[in-house]
Design a protein around this motif. Structure first.
Motif, mmCIF file in Angstrom:
data_model
loop_
_atom_site.group_PDB
_atom_site.id
_atom_site.type_symbol
_atom_site.label_atom_id
_atom_site.label_comp_id
_atom_site.label_asym_id
_atom_site.label_seq_id
_atom_site.Cartn_x
_atom_site.Cartn_y
_atom_site.Cartn_z
ATOM 1 N N GLU A 312 0.820 -1.205 0.000
ATOM 2 C CA GLU A 312 0.000 0.000 0.000
ATOM 3 C C GLU A 312 0.862 1.267 0.000
ATOM 4 O O GLU A 312 0.569 2.236 -0.712
ATOM 5 C CB GLU A 312 -0.921 0.000 1.217
ATOM 6 N N GLN A 313 1.944 1.251 0.762
ATOM 7 C CA GLN A 313 2.816 2.431 0.815
ATOM 8 C C GLN A 313 3.533 2.650 -0.519
ATOM 9 O O GLN A 313 3.703 3.788 -0.963
ATOM 10 C CB GLN A 313 3.833 2.286 1.957
ATOM 11 N N ASP A 316 0.923 4.101 -2.923
ATOM 12 C CA ASP A 316 0.678 5.515 -2.646
ATOM 13 C C ASP A 316 1.820 6.385 -3.185
ATOM 14 O O ASP A 316 1.583 7.435 -3.792
ATOM 15 C CB ASP A 316 0.522 5.748 -1.136
ATOM 16 N N GLU A 317 3.060 5.939 -2.953
ATOM 17 C CA GLU A 317 4.221 6.707 -3.410
ATOM 18 C C GLU A 317 4.250 6.794 -4.935
ATOM 19 O O GLU A 317 4.486 7.869 -5.507
ATOM 20 C CB GLU A 317 5.501 6.048 -2.896
ATOM 21 N N SER A 320 1.395 8.899 -6.461
ATOM 22 C CA SER A 320 1.692 10.326 -6.282
ATOM 23 C C SER A 320 2.625 10.816 -7.394
ATOM 24 O O SER A 320 2.420 11.894 -7.972
ATOM 25 C CB SER A 320 2.338 10.551 -4.910
#
Length: 487
Positions: A312-313, A316-317, A320
């Motif tokens: 998930e991280q 997200d990165e 973005s």
């Protein structure tokens, strides 16, 4: 004249003297052995002929390669002696001794490979040569494969991502994909494109098929007879060599800049090397670069699938970056703006790096601290045992990319200088494409996590040897990401 015979007592005295002399010589020899053995690393007995080879292979082929080494370390310490490949070997799980071995390449130690492997990868290849020739070829490879130099070519990053996007575009919604096949296809296509300057899909596909046969042979039983994998690999090598030499001739006749012909073009124009050396050089880079990249791509996605928080991280990165960029094509600046993704890559290399262990041979008698290693012994720095050492990495067997965000691990993370983290080897044989491989993997992760979502459909386990594959194939069912930004 009567013949003179020695008296019985004289004969007894002579025999006694001979016996005493033999006993003294034998005792002195045993003392010498004991004195030497005290300085040899400790180790246990092994099976006749096969030595510790079976235990070694079973461990390395498992999902936890250092198992055999860890068992021996508990008995004898971080540096121990065993019998491998029909020869006495000193195996090390000690980070400082490993660094000592790596840093003294050629002076005290030299790499050693079986003849079958040398014949396959090429006797002029940077992987197998020694001395001045190795230093020259490795220096050329380091210069050629520097990411900073390659990035000066405006086509390089775009061509790299076109190869990735082309492979991903063939995936269909709600279809099951064998992930290692996808990763291997992407990695081979990347290396063919970057090293040979080949860009058409048909040419890349042809070279990729040949090279797939070649790589399988590097990891097979060396029987050069029809029907065996090694025989097929040798045939593939012959065809690849012919194609590379033909490309060399074409390159010499072209007016295009060297950068447009990949590394091969720059070798032809910038280096004074015979065609056979250029051919073996390219084959070596294809082999080393493909296996490193494909395996790390595969294991990164394997670990992320089993660690939803990290996945998930990363998503997200990367989303973005995707929104900010507004297009498919990433730049060097985007690569530098994905710190957590790079932590994921470094953690993957720690747990699943291809450089599990290195094989060296002592060129001379060696003294290290209070240990003695005789000339001719194999010396095996087992890098994976250090990477999975609980005293160095807390919860070492867990995939925990956040560990690399801790300031205390900053120096440990530097693979160029750290004795605790050596996913690319080091010293005179450090992987020349290390930074380039990290960049490729980062861009691949960007494109796959921004464009796709997936679920695992079959349980599997990691396997490091004889190939980068998972045992039954890591199968995932993919769907297109509905949140993807259209540029």
């Amino acid at each position: 004249m009567e013949e003179s015979w020695p008296s019985p007592w004289t004969s007894v005295a002579a025999l006694l003297l001979l016996f005493i002399s033999i006993w003294i010589c034998k005792r002195n020899h045993q003392r010498t052995i004991r004195r030497t053995s005290k300085k040899l690393p400790p180790g246990g007995r092994s099976w006749p002929l096969i030595g510790h080879g079976l235990e070694w292979y079973m461990a390395v082929a498992s999902s936890h390669p250092p198992k055999f080494v860890e068992d021996q370390v508990r008995r004898y310490g971080r540096i121990f002696r065993c019998n491998l490949f029909g020869k006495q070997a000193v195996v090390s799980a000690d980070p400082y001794f490993n660094r000592f071995i790596i840093q003294h390449e050629e002076k005290l130690f030299q790499s050693c490979y079986p003849k079958s492997f040398r014949d396959l990868v090429g006797r002029n290849g940077v992987i197998v040569v020694h001395g001045q020739q190795q230093r020259k070829l490795h220096g050329i490879a380091m210069d050629m494969m520097r990411a900073e130099k390659l990035n000066l070519n405006s086509h390089f990053l775009a061509d790299m991502q076109i190869v990735m996007l082309r492979a991903l575009s063939t995936l269909q919604d709600n279809h099951v994909v064998v992930l290692q096949d996808l990763c291997r296809k992407v990695a081979i296509n990347l290396m063919v494109n970057q090293l040979l300057g080949v860009s058409t899909e048909s040419e890349i596909g042809e070279m990729a098929c040949l090279f797939s046969d070649f790589v399988d042979g590097c990891l097979s039983v060396p029987i050069n007879l029809p029907g065996f994998t090694y025989y097929t690999a040798m045939k593939a090598r012959k065809t690849i060599t012919m194609k590379i030499k033909k490309m060399i001739e074409i390159t010499r006749q072209q007016t295009r800049s060297a950068g447009e012909n990949g590394v091969l073009g720059r070798l032809v124009e910038e280096e004074n090397l015979p065609d056979d050396v250029i051919s073996d050089f390219i084959i070596n880079l294809l082999f080393a670069g493909n296996e490193t990249t494909a395996k790390t791509m595969l294991f990164a996605l394997y670990f992320l699938t089993h660690c939803p928080n990290a996945l998930e991280q990363v998503q997200d990165e990367q989303m973005s970056i995707r929104r900010r960029r507004g297009s498919d094509m990433l730049s060097r600046e985007d690569y530098e703006a994905m710190p957590f993704t790079l932590c994921v890559i470094d953690e993957t290399l720690r747990l699943g790096g291809i450089a599990i262990w290195l094989l060296r041979e002592a060129k001379v008698d060696i003294e290290y601290q209070d240990l003695s290693i005789p000339k001719g012994f194999f010396v095996v720095p087992f890098l994976s045992a250090v990477h999975r050492d609980e005293s160095i990495y807390p919860e070492a067997l867990s995939f925990h990319p956040w560990r690399w965000m801790d300031q205390e691990n900053k120096d440990k993370r530097n693979w160029r200088t750290s004795p605790f983290y050596t996913p690319f080897g080091g010293g005179a044989r450090c992987c020349p494409g290390a930074e380039l491989a990290r960049l490729q993997i980062a861009f691949f992760l960007h494109h796959i996590v921004t464009k796709l979502r997936w679920v695992q459909v079959k349980e599997d386990r990691m396997s490091f040897f004889p190939s980068a594959r998972l045992v039954n194939g890591f199968q995932i069912c993919i769907t297109k990401n509905p949140d993807e930004v259209v540029g």
